[in-house]
Design an enzyme around this catalytic site. Structure first.
Site, PDB file in Angstrom:
ATOM      1  N   CYS A 124     -73.838 -53.667 -31.339  1.00 49.49           N
ATOM      2  CA  CYS A 124     -74.004 -52.666 -32.410  1.00 49.49           C
ATOM      3  C   CYS A 124     -75.247 -53.020 -33.223  1.00 49.49           C
ATOM      4  CB  CYS A 124     -72.783 -52.634 -33.320  1.00 49.49           C
ATOM      5  SG  CYS A 124     -71.370 -51.723 -32.662  1.00 49.49           S
TER       6      CYS A 124
ATOM      7  N   HIS B  54     -69.709 -47.810 -30.742  1.00 50.43           N
ATOM      8  CA  HIS B  54     -68.972 -49.014 -30.336  1.00 50.43           C
ATOM      9  C   HIS B  54     -67.757 -48.635 -29.495  1.00 50.43           C
ATOM     10  CE1 HIS B  54     -67.596 -53.172 -30.462  1.00 50.43           C
ATOM     11  NE2 HIS B  54     -66.382 -52.636 -30.501  1.00 50.43           N
TER      12      HIS B  54
ATOM     13  N   HIS C 132     -74.657 -53.763 -16.794  1.00 50.99           N
ATOM     14  CA  HIS C 132     -75.772 -54.571 -16.303  1.00 50.99           C
ATOM     15  C   HIS C 132     -76.435 -53.795 -15.164  1.00 50.99           C
ATOM     16  CE1 HIS C 132     -74.487 -58.602 -17.971  1.00 50.99           C
ATOM     17  NE2 HIS C 132     -73.323 -57.970 -18.016  1.00 50.99           N
TER      18      HIS C 132
ATOM     19  N   HIS D   3     -71.017 -52.340 -21.862  1.00 50.27           N
ATOM     20  CA  HIS D   3     -72.404 -52.407 -21.384  1.00 50.27           C
ATOM     21  C   HIS D   3     -72.409 -52.440 -19.873  1.00 50.27           C
ATOM     22  CE1 HIS D   3     -70.977 -56.543 -22.071  1.00 50.27           C
ATOM     23  NE2 HIS D   3     -71.724 -56.907 -21.043  1.00 50.27           N
TER      24      HIS D   3
ATOM     25  N   HIS E 168     -68.658 -55.047 -26.355  1.00 49.64           N
ATOM     26  CA  HIS E 168     -69.196 -53.699 -26.604  1.00 49.64           C
ATOM     27  C   HIS E 168     -69.609 -53.230 -25.213  1.00 49.64           C
ATOM     28  CE1 HIS E 168     -71.974 -50.901 -29.108  1.00 49.64           C
ATOM     29  NE2 HIS E 168     -72.157 -50.558 -27.833  1.00 49.64           N
TER      30      HIS E 168
ATOM     31  N   GLY F  54     -65.279 -62.172 -16.852  1.00 48.94           N
ATOM     32  CA  GLY F  54     -66.264 -62.952 -17.606  1.00 48.94           C
ATOM     33  C   GLY F  54     -66.972 -62.164 -18.694  1.00 48.94           C
TER      34      GLY F  54
ATOM     35  N   ASN G 112     -68.591 -55.874 -16.618  1.00 51.61           N
ATOM     36  CA  ASN G 112     -67.540 -56.892 -16.674  1.00 51.61           C
ATOM     37  C   ASN G 112     -66.497 -56.468 -17.700  1.00 51.61           C
ATOM     38  OD1 ASN G 112     -68.818 -58.699 -14.840  1.00 51.61           O
ATOM     39  ND2 ASN G 112     -70.216 -59.332 -16.467  1.00 51.61           N
TER      40      ASN G 112
HETATM   41  P1  AMP Z   1     -71.060 -59.890 -20.218  1.00 48.80           P
HETATM   42  O1  AMP Z   1     -70.706 -61.227 -19.673  1.00 48.80           O
HETATM   43  O2  AMP Z   1     -70.939 -58.800 -19.213  1.00 48.80           O
HETATM   44  O3  AMP Z   1     -70.347 -59.594 -21.517  1.00 48.80           O
HETATM   45  O4  AMP Z   1     -72.624 -59.971 -20.512  1.00 48.80           O
HETATM   46  C1  AMP Z   1     -73.213 -60.080 -21.760  1.00 48.80           C
HETATM   47  C2  AMP Z   1     -74.690 -60.140 -21.526  1.00 48.80           C
HETATM   48  O5  AMP Z   1     -75.353 -59.940 -22.749  1.00 48.80           O
HETATM   49  C3  AMP Z   1     -75.187 -61.487 -20.962  1.00 48.80           C
HETATM   50  O6  AMP Z   1     -75.844 -61.264 -19.715  1.00 48.80           O
HETATM   51  C4  AMP Z   1     -76.153 -61.990 -22.028  1.00 48.80           C
HETATM   52  O7  AMP Z   1     -77.270 -62.635 -21.477  1.00 48.80           O
HETATM   53  C5  AMP Z   1     -76.532 -60.704 -22.738  1.00 48.80           C
HETATM   54  N1  AMP Z   1     -76.942 -60.875 -24.121  1.00 48.80           N
HETATM   55  C6  AMP Z   1     -76.249 -61.491 -25.103  1.00 48.80           C
HETATM   56  N2  AMP Z   1     -76.938 -61.436 -26.267  1.00 48.80           N
HETATM   57  C7  AMP Z   1     -78.081 -60.751 -25.998  1.00 48.80           C
HETATM   58  C8  AMP Z   1     -79.203 -60.348 -26.778  1.00 48.80           C
HETATM   59  N3  AMP Z   1     -79.293 -60.655 -28.071  1.00 48.80           N
HETATM   60  N4  AMP Z   1     -80.198 -59.684 -26.172  1.00 48.80           N
HETATM   61  C9  AMP Z   1     -80.133 -59.380 -24.848  1.00 48.80           C
HETATM   62  N5  AMP Z   1     -79.090 -59.707 -24.071  1.00 48.80           N
HETATM   63  C10 AMP Z   1     -78.080 -60.394 -24.629  1.00 48.80           C
HETATM   64 ZN    ZN Z   2     -70.478 -52.766 -30.864  1.00 49.12          ZN
END
Ligand code: AMP
Ligand code: ZN
Length: 115
Positions: A8, A47, A103, A101, A99, A94, A88
């Site tokens: 967020c 969110h 990949h 997302h 929030h 993992g 994920n």
């Molecule tokens: P997940 O394990 O699917 O929750 O992945 C979270 C992802 O967010 C990881 O690949 C982190 O490297 C990435 N991440 C966490 N903080 C940041 C940030 N400030 N900027 C860019 N990526 C981030």
């Molecule tokens: Zn959020």
């Protein structure tokens, strides 16, 4: 916006990232810890904690995000070679940031099944 949510904060530009795409509903930015030559994350600005809590009313938003993934992937030059989209969800997958997302990984070959 959820005050303690890092994504967020990214959506609100309170944390610096390399933004690769943005519109009123979603934002895409490079992952801080890249797992492939191309690795960005696409998030709704709204969110949503995880896939477990999406609802039918989010269908349009999620559908648009996938259309944007396709476009950003093309701009990043990974469409033809191929790419992987990963969401994920919770502990066993993992998930670290709660929030929603997606990949998007490309620029190298990926194995299957995933680890
Ligand atoms: P997940 O394990 O699917 O929750 O992945 C979270 C992802 O967010 C990881 O690949 C982190 O490297 C990435 N991440 C966490 N903080 C940041 C940030 N400030 N900027 C860019 N990526 C981030
Ligand atoms: Zn959020």
């Amino acid at each position: 916006m959820k005050d303690d949510c890092i994504f967020c904060k990214i959506a609100e530009k309170l944390i610096d990232t390399v933004i690769v795409y943005e519109d009123e509903e979603c934002i895409a930015f490079e992952d801080l810890n890249k797992q492939a030559p191309v690795h960005f994350l696409v998030i709704p600005k709204k969110h949503i904690g995880s896939l477990n809590v999406i609802s039918v009313s989010d269908s349009h938003l999620i559908g648009r995000i996938f259309c944007k993934i396709k476009e950003i992937a093309a701009k990043a030059g990974i469409s033809e070679g191929g790419y992987r989209v990963v969401a994920n969800c919770n502990r066993d997958a993992g998930q670290e940031v709660f929030h929603l997302h997606f990949h998007v990984l490309g620029g190298r070959k990926f194995s299957w099944p995933p680890g």
